[in-house]
Write a protein that holds these residues in place. Structure first.
Motif, PDB file in Angstrom:
ATOM      1  N   THR A 106       0.779  -1.283  -0.044  1.00  0.00           N
ATOM      2  CA  THR A 106       0.027  -0.203   0.058  1.00  0.00           C
ATOM      3  C   THR A 106       0.950   1.143  -0.053  1.00  0.00           C
ATOM      4  OG1 THR A 106      -1.758  -1.140   1.246  1.00  0.00           O
ATOM      5  CG2 THR A 106      -1.765   1.168   1.365  1.00  0.00           C
ATOM      6  N   VAL A 107       0.755   1.842  -0.866  1.00  0.00           N
ATOM      7  CA  VAL A 107       1.573   3.409  -1.163  1.00  0.00           C
ATOM      8  C   VAL A 107       0.824   4.423  -1.006  1.00  0.00           C
ATOM      9  CG1 VAL A 107       3.133   4.583  -2.631  1.00  0.00           C
ATOM     10  CG2 VAL A 107       3.180   1.951  -2.995  1.00  0.00           C
ATOM     11  N   VAL A 108       1.463   5.359  -0.001  1.00  0.00           N
ATOM     12  CA  VAL A 108       0.506   6.472   0.511  1.00  0.00           C
ATOM     13  C   VAL A 108       1.425   7.800   0.294  1.00  0.00           C
ATOM     14  CG1 VAL A 108      -1.052   7.645   2.139  1.00  0.00           C
ATOM     15  CG2 VAL A 108      -0.722   5.238   1.919  1.00  0.00           C
ATOM     16  N   VAL A 109       1.022   8.883  -0.113  1.00  0.00           N
ATOM     17  CA  VAL A 109       1.740  10.176  -0.284  1.00  0.00           C
ATOM     18  C   VAL A 109       1.049  10.753   0.718  1.00  0.00           C
ATOM     19  CG1 VAL A 109       1.828  12.274  -1.490  1.00  0.00           C
ATOM     20  CG2 VAL A 109       2.086  10.017  -2.931  1.00  0.00           C
ATOM     21  N   ASP A 115      -4.539  19.655  -1.979  1.00  0.00           N
ATOM     22  CA  ASP A 115      -5.277  18.696  -2.649  1.00  0.00           C
ATOM     23  C   ASP A 115      -5.539  18.912  -4.282  1.00  0.00           C
ATOM     24  OD1 ASP A 115      -6.862  20.801  -2.097  1.00  0.00           O
ATOM     25  OD2 ASP A 115      -8.498  19.563  -1.612  1.00  0.00           O
ATOM     26  N   LEU A 116      -5.355  20.097  -4.574  1.00  0.00           N
ATOM     27  CA  LEU A 116      -5.845  20.561  -6.128  1.00  0.00           C
ATOM     28  C   LEU A 116      -5.022  19.750  -7.032  1.00  0.00           C
ATOM     29  CD1 LEU A 116      -6.255  24.645  -5.822  1.00  0.00           C
ATOM     30  CD2 LEU A 116      -7.887  22.880  -5.891  1.00  0.00           C
ATOM     31  N   TYR A 117      -3.734  19.742  -6.807  1.00  0.00           N
ATOM     32  CA  TYR A 117      -2.942  18.964  -7.792  1.00  0.00           C
ATOM     33  C   TYR A 117      -2.535  17.794  -7.420  1.00  0.00           C
ATOM     34  CZ  TYR A 117       0.941  21.273  -5.423  1.00  0.00           C
ATOM     35  OH  TYR A 117       1.543  21.623  -4.142  1.00  0.00           O
ATOM     36  N   LEU A 118      -2.527  17.403  -6.141  1.00  0.00           N
ATOM     37  CA  LEU A 118      -2.048  16.061  -5.697  1.00  0.00           C
ATOM     38  C   LEU A 118      -3.006  15.028  -5.824  1.00  0.00           C
ATOM     39  CD1 LEU A 118      -0.192  16.870  -2.270  1.00  0.00           C
ATOM     40  CD2 LEU A 118       0.927  16.219  -4.481  1.00  0.00           C
ATOM     41  N   ARG A 119      -4.174  15.441  -5.499  1.00  0.00           N
ATOM     42  CA  ARG A 119      -5.124  14.280  -5.723  1.00  0.00           C
ATOM     43  C   ARG A 119      -5.348  13.849  -7.302  1.00  0.00           C
ATOM     44  NH1 ARG A 119      -9.700  16.541  -3.453  1.00  0.00           N
ATOM     45  NH2 ARG A 119      -9.000  15.526  -1.413  1.00  0.00           N
ATOM     46  N   PRO A 120      -5.157  14.607  -8.264  1.00  0.00           N
ATOM     47  CA  PRO A 120      -5.254  13.961  -9.535  1.00  0.00           C
ATOM     48  C   PRO A 120      -3.727  13.415  -9.973  1.00  0.00           C
ATOM     49  CG  PRO A 120      -5.180  16.479  -9.522  1.00  0.00           C
ATOM     50  CD  PRO A 120      -5.440  16.079  -8.187  1.00  0.00           C
ATOM     51  N   TRP A 121      -2.807  13.961  -9.329  1.00  0.00           N
ATOM     52  CA  TRP A 121      -1.427  13.150  -9.461  1.00  0.00           C
ATOM     53  C   TRP A 121      -1.454  11.647  -8.784  1.00  0.00           C
ATOM     54  CZ3 TRP A 121       2.543  11.160  -6.650  1.00  0.00           C
ATOM     55  CH2 TRP A 121       3.750  10.916  -7.615  1.00  0.00           C
ATOM     56  N   CYS A 122      -1.850  11.661  -7.758  1.00  0.00           N
ATOM     57  CA  CYS A 122      -1.856  10.180  -7.090  1.00  0.00           C
ATOM     58  C   CYS A 122      -2.925   9.590  -7.759  1.00  0.00           C
ATOM     59  CB  CYS A 122      -2.251  10.565  -5.591  1.00  0.00           C
ATOM     60  SG  CYS A 122      -0.812  11.415  -4.587  1.00  0.00           S
ATOM     61  N   ARG A 123      -4.111   9.878  -7.997  1.00  0.00           N
ATOM     62  CA  ARG A 123      -4.835   9.160  -8.847  1.00  0.00           C
ATOM     63  C   ARG A 123      -4.179   8.537 -10.223  1.00  0.00           C
ATOM     64  NH1 ARG A 123      -8.815  12.712  -9.959  1.00  0.00           N
ATOM     65  NH2 ARG A 123      -9.577  12.315  -7.862  1.00  0.00           N
ATOM     66  N   GLN A 124      -3.461   9.419 -11.030  1.00  0.00           N
ATOM     67  CA  GLN A 124      -2.649   8.873 -12.237  1.00  0.00           C
ATOM     68  C   GLN A 124      -1.851   7.860 -11.595  1.00  0.00           C
ATOM     69  OE1 GLN A 124      -0.609  12.456 -13.737  1.00  0.00           O
ATOM     70  NE2 GLN A 124      -2.632  13.697 -13.882  1.00  0.00           N
ATOM     71  N   GLN A 125      -1.147   7.822 -10.517  1.00  0.00           N
ATOM     72  CA  GLN A 125      -0.034   6.896 -10.147  1.00  0.00           C
ATOM     73  C   GLN A 125      -0.671   5.753  -9.542  1.00  0.00           C
ATOM     74  OE1 GLN A 125       2.827   7.764 -11.419  1.00  0.00           O
ATOM     75  NE2 GLN A 125       2.034   9.619 -12.213  1.00  0.00           N
ATOM     76  N   GLY A 126      -1.986   5.545  -9.201  1.00  0.00           N
ATOM     77  CA  GLY A 126      -2.576   4.475  -8.533  1.00  0.00           C
ATOM     78  C   GLY A 126      -2.085   4.552  -6.926  1.00  0.00           C
ATOM     79  N   VAL A 127      -1.892   5.588  -6.382  1.00  0.00           N
ATOM     80  CA  VAL A 127      -1.357   5.587  -4.909  1.00  0.00           C
ATOM     81  C   VAL A 127      -2.538   6.440  -4.024  1.00  0.00           C
ATOM     82  CG1 VAL A 127       1.037   5.410  -5.608  1.00  0.00           C
ATOM     83  CG2 VAL A 127       0.020   7.720  -5.077  1.00  0.00           C
ATOM     84  N   ALA A 128      -2.616   5.970  -2.860  1.00  0.00           N
ATOM     85  CA  ALA A 128      -3.289   6.916  -1.872  1.00  0.00           C
ATOM     86  C   ALA A 128      -2.994   8.060  -1.389  1.00  0.00           C
ATOM     87  CB  ALA A 128      -3.752   6.078  -0.662  1.00  0.00           C
ATOM     88  N   LEU A 129      -3.914   9.072  -0.983  1.00  0.00           N
ATOM     89  CA  LEU A 129      -3.179  10.478  -0.613  1.00  0.00           C
ATOM     90  C   LEU A 129      -3.769  10.973   0.899  1.00  0.00           C
ATOM     91  CD1 LEU A 129      -2.076  13.323  -1.375  1.00  0.00           C
ATOM     92  CD2 LEU A 129      -4.117  13.812  -2.394  1.00  0.00           C
TER      93      LEU A 129
END
Length: 205
Positions: A106-109, A115-129
């Motif tokens: 399980t990978v978590v940033v 959240d404005l840009y971290l949420r879409p970036w983490c979604r792209q990478q398949g990691v939790a936030l």
């Protein structure tokens, strides 16, 4: 299965993603007068080292975002995640994320950035936030966080709120600053500025 916790700015990235986003997407007029208002705090942080980073970030959010329409910055955050952040990411950091994913971890940033840009970036990478979330009301930013700035002890509290560490065979943590110390203390496998931290302190939680 292990749990892998990654700070974002200056750990996954090679620079401060938040200041770059603010400079690129806030109205020029607000950047100019906001910059003047922030001079004392900036001097206290960068030169005198007496102003904590979270105090400066909160002031930037308040002065920079209060009253701005939310939707244009949500869209800007998506573009930033897609087009700009890939140029900031350290190749070896992305390799380490992929290594954990290949093992089924399980990978978590876990970041004080927004959240404005971290949420879409983490979604792209398949990691939790887990990150700082911007408050908004009636389609405009309040200039305050929803909850708290995600740094220091608050990082650790949010991790423990979401994950039971005993459910994982091991915990790995990657950070680069004093704001990550509490998160690193949760793990038995710790990396500080990409150097392993070797000590005999058991993980907390």
């Amino acid at each position: 299965m292990d749990l892998a916790l990654f700070d974002f700015d200056n750990t996954i990235t090679d620079r401060d993603s938040l200041s770059a986003f603010i400079k690129a997407h806030l109205p020029r007029r607000r950047l100019r007068w906001g910059g003047l208002l922030l001079v004392p705090l900036a001097l206290g942080y960068y030169r005198l080292k007496i102003v904590p980073a979270h105090v400066l970030r909160a002031a930037v959010m308040r002065i920079g975002l209060t009253g701005l329409a939310r939707q244009p910055l949500v869209e800007a955050g998506r573009r930033y995640a897609r087009d700009t952040l890939p140029g900031f990411v350290r190749p070896h950091a992305l390799e380490r994320i992929r290594w954990h994913q290949a093992r089924g971890d399980t990978v978590v940033v876990v970041s004080a950035s927004i959240d404005l840009y971290l949420r879409p970036w983490c979604r792209q990478q398949g990691v939790a936030l887990i990150c700082s979330q911007l408050g908004h009301r009636r389609g405009r930013f309040t200039g305050r966080y929803r909850g708290r700035d995600c740094c220091g002890e608050h990082k650790a509290r949010q991790i423990l709120k979401r994950y039971r560490l005993r459910d994982y065979a091991a915990v790995h943590a990657y950070g680069d600053s004093a704001e990550d110390h509490a998160m690193l203390a949760l793990a038995e496998h710790r990396s500080y500025r990409w150097q392993p931290v070797r000590d005999d302190v058991p993980r907390e939680g």
